[in-house]
Write an enzyme that holds these catalytic residues in place. Structure first.
Site, PDB file in Angstrom:
ATOM      1  CE1 TYR A 112     -15.220   3.600  -2.367  1.00 57.23           C
ATOM      2  CE2 TYR A 112     -13.276   3.663  -3.778  1.00 57.23           C
ATOM      3  CZ  TYR A 112     -13.844   3.711  -2.525  1.00 57.23           C
ATOM      4  OH  TYR A 112     -13.038   3.852  -1.421  1.00 57.23           O
ATOM      5  CE  LYS A 131      -3.647   8.171   6.563  1.00 58.52           C
ATOM      6  NZ  LYS A 131      -4.821   7.260   6.460  1.00 58.52           N
ATOM      7  CE  LYS A 138      -6.244   1.887  -0.411  1.00 62.00           C
ATOM      8  NZ  LYS A 138      -6.723   1.839   0.938  1.00 62.00           N
ATOM      9  CB  SER A 144     -11.490   7.341  -3.410  1.00 58.32           C
ATOM     10  OG  SER A 144     -10.248   7.754  -2.870  1.00 58.32           O
ATOM     11  CE  LYS A 176      -3.554   2.444   2.494  1.00 57.53           C
ATOM     12  NZ  LYS A 176      -4.598   2.375   3.518  1.00 57.53           N
ATOM     13  NE  ARG A 218      -5.712   9.709   3.219  1.00 57.06           N
ATOM     14  CZ  ARG A 218      -4.408   9.897   3.017  1.00 57.06           C
ATOM     15  NH1 ARG A 218      -3.916  11.117   2.984  1.00 57.06           N
ATOM     16  NH2 ARG A 218      -3.606   8.862   2.887  1.00 57.06           N
ATOM     17  CD  GLU A 259       5.630  -3.991   3.845  1.00 55.73           C
ATOM     18  OE1 GLU A 259       4.962  -4.872   4.421  1.00 55.73           O
ATOM     19  OE2 GLU A 259       6.022  -2.967   4.421  1.00 55.73           O
TER      20      GLU A 259
END
Ligand code: PBG
Length: 334
Positions: free
Chosen positions: A323, A227, A258, A284, A204, A214, A243
């Site tokens: 979505y 982040k 992602k 998104s 990610k 967000r 990872e």
């Protein structure tokens, strides 16, 4: 895969296999189906059936009863799973994200509503604290604002156990803390929830493409800084494999990459390297780009949706969180 080298032009005329729909369908290598879709949806706790999110037109936040209807529709369309994300009342947010552990909270109620309405649809939940913290980070922070790894793990484990008890089928740690998959797996085994699967957000990235999400969950105003101390650097590929390897060793059943479309090379390498069920998240911002262009008449939305989802499959993804999933399933069912 070996590529067959045949004769050259004019014996070979690749256009022969493109000349009509029937032959294009026969020759198509990658096919998108409803089985490849996971519907991403944001829920809220109010009575309004749908609340539009400005940066995600057409993907409103749903009330729990509207969510149940969406679950029924997913079931009748054959969409295998729904991923729910909560918009939490700001008065319930605090520094520790305590509401994430509330067994009467919005997410466990959403899981139960979905399971009651659409028992044949899998329910996946995010494991992370960002919808619940007043600072918008995925973990707990100290006075200096540092996101604390091991302190966060304890909370994520409790969140996962609470959601397993509520009936979640798949828990998806999206927080990028080190060691979280192992901690959650061990706790699920101890708590006698061996059948709950873990889809780890293995790779990610610290991405600009999460902006509209967000807004949708109401964490953008609060989030101070970025982040980057836990999400990955967009320049890295080998690190994604590391990872993924760690998450597999710790007990992940499925892997997630992602964002999606800007990271198809990562999807491809992760799938090729490990062969686990591997998914991509059309996030998104990707949704918003396609939607905004379509609303302006700049591209054909239906075609862009199917083409983008097919591209994930071609890159090696076993499925896509989107979505657009219900919309795409309706298009595929025609
Ligand atoms: C956070 C989380 C994020 C998304 C899913 N879970 C955003 C973030 O890391 O800030 C993004 C989803 C999207 O953009 O559609 N744990």
């Amino acid at each position: 895969m070996t590529i067959a080298h045949g004769p050259s032009f004019p014996a070979a005329r690749p256009r022969r296999l493109r000349r009509a729909d029937w032959v294009r369908r026969l020759a198509r290598e990658t096919k998108l189906g409803v089985d490849d879709l996971i519907f991403a949806v944001v829920v809220h706790d109010g009575p309004e059936k749908e609340i539009q999110v400005q940066s995600m037109p057409g993907a409103p936040r749903l009330s729990l009863d509207r969510l149940a209807q969406a679950g029924e529709e997913a079931q009748s369309l054959g969409v295998p799973m729904i991923a729910v994300f909560p918009q939490i009342d700001p008065t319930l947010k605090d520094r520790q994200g305590g509401e994430a552990l509330n067994p009467e909270g919005l997410v466990p109620r959403a899981v139960k509503a979905l399971k009651a309405a659409a028992p044949n649809v899998g329910v996946m939940v995010d494991i992370a604290l960002d919808p619940f913290t007043d600072h918008g980070h995925d973990g707990v922070i100290n006075d200096a604002g540092v996101v604390l790894n091991d302190e966060t793990l304890d909370r994520l484990v409790d969140q996962a156990l609470m959601l397993a008890a509520a009936g979640a089928d798949v828990v998806a740690p999206s927080d990028m803390m080190d060691g979280r998959v192992g901690a959650i797996r061990a706790a699920l085994e101890r708590a006698l929830w061996p059948d709950v699967a873990i889809m780890s957000y293995a790779a990610k990235y610290a991405s600009a493409f999460y902006g509209p999400y967000r807004d949708a969950i109401g964490s953008s105003a609060a989030l101070k800084g970025d982040k980057k101390t836990y999400q990955m650097d967009p320049g890295n590929t080998d690190e994604a494999l590391r990872e993924a390897a760690l998450d597999i060793a710790e007990g992940a059943d499925m892997l997630l990459v992602k964002p999606g479309m800007p990271y198809l090379d990562i999807v491809h390498r992760v799938k090729e390297s490990f062969g686990l069920p591997t998914f991509a998240f059309q996030v998104s911002g990707e949704y918003a780009m396609i939607r905004a262009a379509a609303q302006n008449g700049w591209l054909d939305e239906d075609r862009a949706v199917i083409e983008s989802l097919t591209a994930f499959r071609r890159a090696g993804a076993d499925g896509v969180i989107s979505y657009f999933a219900l919309h795409a399933a309706r298009l595929l069912g025609r």
